[in-house]
Write an enzyme that holds these catalytic residues in place. Structure first.
Site, PDB file in Angstrom:
ATOM      1  N   THR A 102      52.496  51.563  21.945  1.00  0.00           N
ATOM      2  CA  THR A 102      52.875  50.675  23.042  1.00  0.00           C
ATOM      3  C   THR A 102      54.045  51.291  23.784  1.00  0.00           C
ATOM      4  O   THR A 102      54.962  51.845  23.160  1.00  0.00           O
ATOM      5  CB  THR A 102      53.274  49.288  22.506  1.00  0.00           C
ATOM      6  OG1 THR A 102      52.193  48.771  21.723  1.00  0.00           O
ATOM      7  CG2 THR A 102      53.567  48.330  23.648  1.00  0.00           C
ATOM      8  N   VAL A 103      54.022  51.201  25.108  1.00  0.00           N
ATOM      9  CA  VAL A 103      55.052  51.820  25.945  1.00  0.00           C
ATOM     10  C   VAL A 103      55.937  50.736  26.544  1.00  0.00           C
ATOM     11  O   VAL A 103      55.436  49.739  27.082  1.00  0.00           O
ATOM     12  CB  VAL A 103      54.424  52.672  27.067  1.00  0.00           C
ATOM     13  CG1 VAL A 103      55.515  53.367  27.882  1.00  0.00           C
ATOM     14  CG2 VAL A 103      53.477  53.716  26.485  1.00  0.00           C
ATOM     15  N   ILE A 141      55.361  47.979  29.397  1.00  0.00           N
ATOM     16  CA  ILE A 141      54.708  48.450  30.627  1.00  0.00           C
ATOM     17  C   ILE A 141      53.325  49.031  30.359  1.00  0.00           C
ATOM     18  O   ILE A 141      52.615  49.391  31.304  1.00  0.00           O
ATOM     19  CB  ILE A 141      55.577  49.498  31.349  1.00  0.00           C
ATOM     20  CG1 ILE A 141      55.912  50.666  30.419  1.00  0.00           C
ATOM     21  CG2 ILE A 141      56.846  48.852  31.883  1.00  0.00           C
ATOM     22  CD1 ILE A 141      56.718  51.770  31.098  1.00  0.00           C
ATOM     23  N   GLY A 142      52.924  49.103  29.110  1.00  0.00           N
ATOM     24  CA  GLY A 142      51.589  49.617  28.829  1.00  0.00           C
ATOM     25  C   GLY A 142      51.325  49.711  27.348  1.00  0.00           C
ATOM     26  O   GLY A 142      52.238  49.638  26.516  1.00  0.00           O
ATOM     27  N   GLY A 198      48.334  51.645  24.486  1.00  0.00           N
ATOM     28  CA  GLY A 198      47.194  52.536  24.316  1.00  0.00           C
ATOM     29  C   GLY A 198      46.618  52.436  22.931  1.00  0.00           C
ATOM     30  O   GLY A 198      46.902  51.491  22.181  1.00  0.00           O
ATOM     31  N   ASP A 227      41.338  64.366  27.984  1.00  0.00           N
ATOM     32  CA  ASP A 227      41.445  62.928  28.266  1.00  0.00           C
ATOM     33  C   ASP A 227      41.812  62.669  29.726  1.00  0.00           C
ATOM     34  O   ASP A 227      42.552  61.736  30.022  1.00  0.00           O
ATOM     35  CB  ASP A 227      42.490  62.291  27.341  1.00  0.00           C
ATOM     36  CG  ASP A 227      42.303  60.775  27.217  1.00  0.00           C
ATOM     37  OD1 ASP A 227      41.213  60.286  27.575  1.00  0.00           O
ATOM     38  OD2 ASP A 227      43.244  60.092  26.785  1.00  0.00           O
ATOM     39  N   ILE A 286      47.139  54.361  20.355  1.00  0.00           N
ATOM     40  CA  ILE A 286      48.000  54.668  19.213  1.00  0.00           C
ATOM     41  C   ILE A 286      49.430  54.161  19.388  1.00  0.00           C
ATOM     42  O   ILE A 286      50.270  54.395  18.513  1.00  0.00           O
ATOM     43  CB  ILE A 286      48.042  56.190  18.946  1.00  0.00           C
ATOM     44  CG1 ILE A 286      48.740  56.928  20.094  1.00  0.00           C
ATOM     45  CG2 ILE A 286      46.664  56.743  18.695  1.00  0.00           C
ATOM     46  CD1 ILE A 286      49.036  58.376  19.777  1.00  0.00           C
ATOM     47  N   LYS A 311      57.669  55.252  24.089  1.00  0.00           N
ATOM     48  CA  LYS A 311      56.405  55.004  23.403  1.00  0.00           C
ATOM     49  C   LYS A 311      56.682  54.774  21.931  1.00  0.00           C
ATOM     50  O   LYS A 311      57.268  55.628  21.253  1.00  0.00           O
ATOM     51  CB  LYS A 311      55.444  56.181  23.584  1.00  0.00           C
ATOM     52  CG  LYS A 311      54.042  55.911  23.054  1.00  0.00           C
ATOM     53  CD  LYS A 311      53.071  56.990  23.481  1.00  0.00           C
ATOM     54  CE  LYS A 311      51.642  56.666  23.084  1.00  0.00           C
ATOM     55  NZ  LYS A 311      50.687  57.690  23.555  1.00  0.00           N
TER      56      LYS A 311
END
Length: 481
Positions: free
Chosen positions: A130-131, A123-124, A126, A244, A128, A148
């Site tokens: 992967t989710v 689903i995503g 980043g 962030d 650092i 994550k």
């Protein structure tokens, strides 16, 4: 030392007299619920209230611990990192997903592992990790979670292991309705996995692009800005500078309320806690070392100094006081963040502190209302130059309504290029909340307000093979499972 003990005894006598007085409610509210007290100290204070006067004179259990005496005037993230606090999250006590995974955790004495989860889809991703969307494999309730996954070997090559550890450390501390809850953590081969709550509504960046002209209405922007403000206030209270903030990191739960995500760029420090009246003016030059600039003080003397320095204490009501806990002494020289959201002090290569979060909040509100950031340029270099040198402008010369006028005033205060005079830099959310843009909004009851959009409960997705070609093409992280 004898004079100090005598003064402490006098404080106890006066404090007991106030407890016997009908007007003691305001002191009870701020003293018993003061966040920098440990749970044991709060329990003792409540017991003191219930004891009779004769019991109080002979009891020694009502005194504060020496540990809380030395740390009453400051908040440290270590207060929430003890093991006994990690297993219970009061703000999630009525959450089915939370209770389900807690039951599964207690059923396994060795803790949950990768084999307890069934992966559904990615689903995503980043910088650092992967989710993935996942569920407990053998649970009766099919609740969805976000896992994550971080490849520790890959992070080691990029020198980013510390960032992953920082995020995990912060997630263990958090217990807030607008911040993520850490449900489980485990290691699998060279992968580090953390399981958090799943937000079915996506993020505000995607949600904004679904609106006409790719921007929110003023009322919607006001709602989301208020919830982000409350989340930042809690983080700063713990001494955490987020660093962030951007729409991509503001997720939307199934009930329409928000949740901040991604804490690998955050900075941990200490925050000074205080209860101040509106007439209290913040110190324009915060001390570099607040420990040495303040005389040693006990928890009770700190309390009485806060409440008895004003002669109008009898007329004060809770609405006339502000809780202030802002990490004003935190400093870093790291160049972190998203270019369009970076503050001038970071863009110029200087040191920065808590004020960077209030700058980011100003950019965030601007983007929600006007559909873009104010200093964006075709290249990152020009964007940074605009942030440092170009004055703030708005798409139109005049605001269309009084609410937009207040929004522009708030944005201008937050986007002050001087971090020392920027709105929020001294008293944090206590100053931002009082801006006319938020007039009439009860921050204490914001969770009970109806969000602008409610994604609603979605049908649980069908479980698919974890060896989906698209996932394998992006990463081989889950070959282990």
């Amino acid at each position: 030392m004898r004079l100090r003990n005598l003064a402490l005894l006098m404080y106890l006598v006066v404090f007991w007299g106030l407890l016997r007085n009908p007007k003691y409610e305001i002191i009870k509210e701020f003293y018993v619920d003061f966040p920098c007290l440990t749970s044991r100290d709060k329990h003792k204070m409540l017991e003191c209230e219930r004891k009779s006067e004769s019991e109080l004179s002979s009891s020694s259990e009502c005194s504060m611990t020496s540990e809380s005496r030395s740390s009453f005037s400051r908040l440290s993230f270590e207060l929430r990192s003890s093991p006994e606090n990690l297993s219970l999250k009061p703000h999630r006590s009525s959450d089915l997903a939370y209770s389900t995974i807690r039951s599964a955790t207690f059923a396994r004495k060795t803790g949950l592992t990768s084999r307890d989860f069934q992966l559904i889809r990615r689903i995503g991703s980043g910088d650092i990790g992967t989710v993935y969307l996942c569920q407990l494999a053998n649970a009766d309730e099919k609740c969805c979670y976000a896992m994550k996954v971080v490849d520790k070997e890959a992070l080691a090559m990029k020198n980013k292991v510390q960032r992953a550890e920082m995020e995990k450390k912060i997630l263990k501390m958090l217990d807030h309705p607008f911040l993520p809850t850490l449900y489980a953590e485990f290691e699998a081969s060279h992968f580090s996995c953390i399981v958090m709550e799943y937000c079915s509504g996506g993020d505000l960046h995607s949600l904004r692009h679904k609106h006409p002209q790719k921007r929110f209405s003023l009322s919607s922007a006001r709602f989301y800005a208020a919830e982000v403000l409350v989340a930042l206030e809690y983080l700063h209270m713990l001494g955490i500078i987020y660093r962030d903030l951007k729409p991509e990191n503001v997720l939307v739960r199934s009930d329409g309320h928000i949740m901040l995500s991604d804490f690998d760029l955050s900075l941990c420090s200490d925050a000074i806690a205080a209860v101040e009246s509106p007439s209290s003016s913040p110190d324009p030059t915060p001390p570099q070392n607040h420990r040495s600039s303040r005389p040693p003080t006990t928890s009770l003397s700190c309390l009485f100094h806060r409440f008895f320095r004003s002669k109008k204490i009898q007329t004060l009501a809770p609405n006339n006081l502000f809780f202030v806990a802002e990490p004003v002494t935190a400093r870093s020289r790291s160049f972190v963040g998203t270019h369009e959201y970076i503050s001038p002090e970071v863009a110029a290569g200087g040191s920065h502190g808590n004020a960077v979060d209030w700058w980011s909040l100003g950019i965030f509100i601007y983007e929600m209302i006007y559909g873009g950031t104010p200093f964006a340029a075709p290249s990152n270099e020009v964007t940074l130059r605009n942030i440092v040198k170009r004055p703030l402008t708005f798409p139109t010369h005049s605001p269309a309504s009084l609410l937009e006028h207040h929004a522009r005033e708030l944005i201008s205060g937050l986007l002050n290029k001087d971090p020392n005079t920027r709105l929020g830099s001294k008293r944090g959310a206590a100053d931002v909340k009082t801006h006319p843009f938020f007039k009439g909004l009860n921050f204490a009851l914001i969770r009970s307000l109806t969000p602008p959009e409610i994604p609603g409960l979605r049908r649980p997705p069908t479980t698919t093979s974890i060896h989906h070609p698209k996932i394998e093409e992006q990463s081989n992280a889950f070959d282990y499972f």
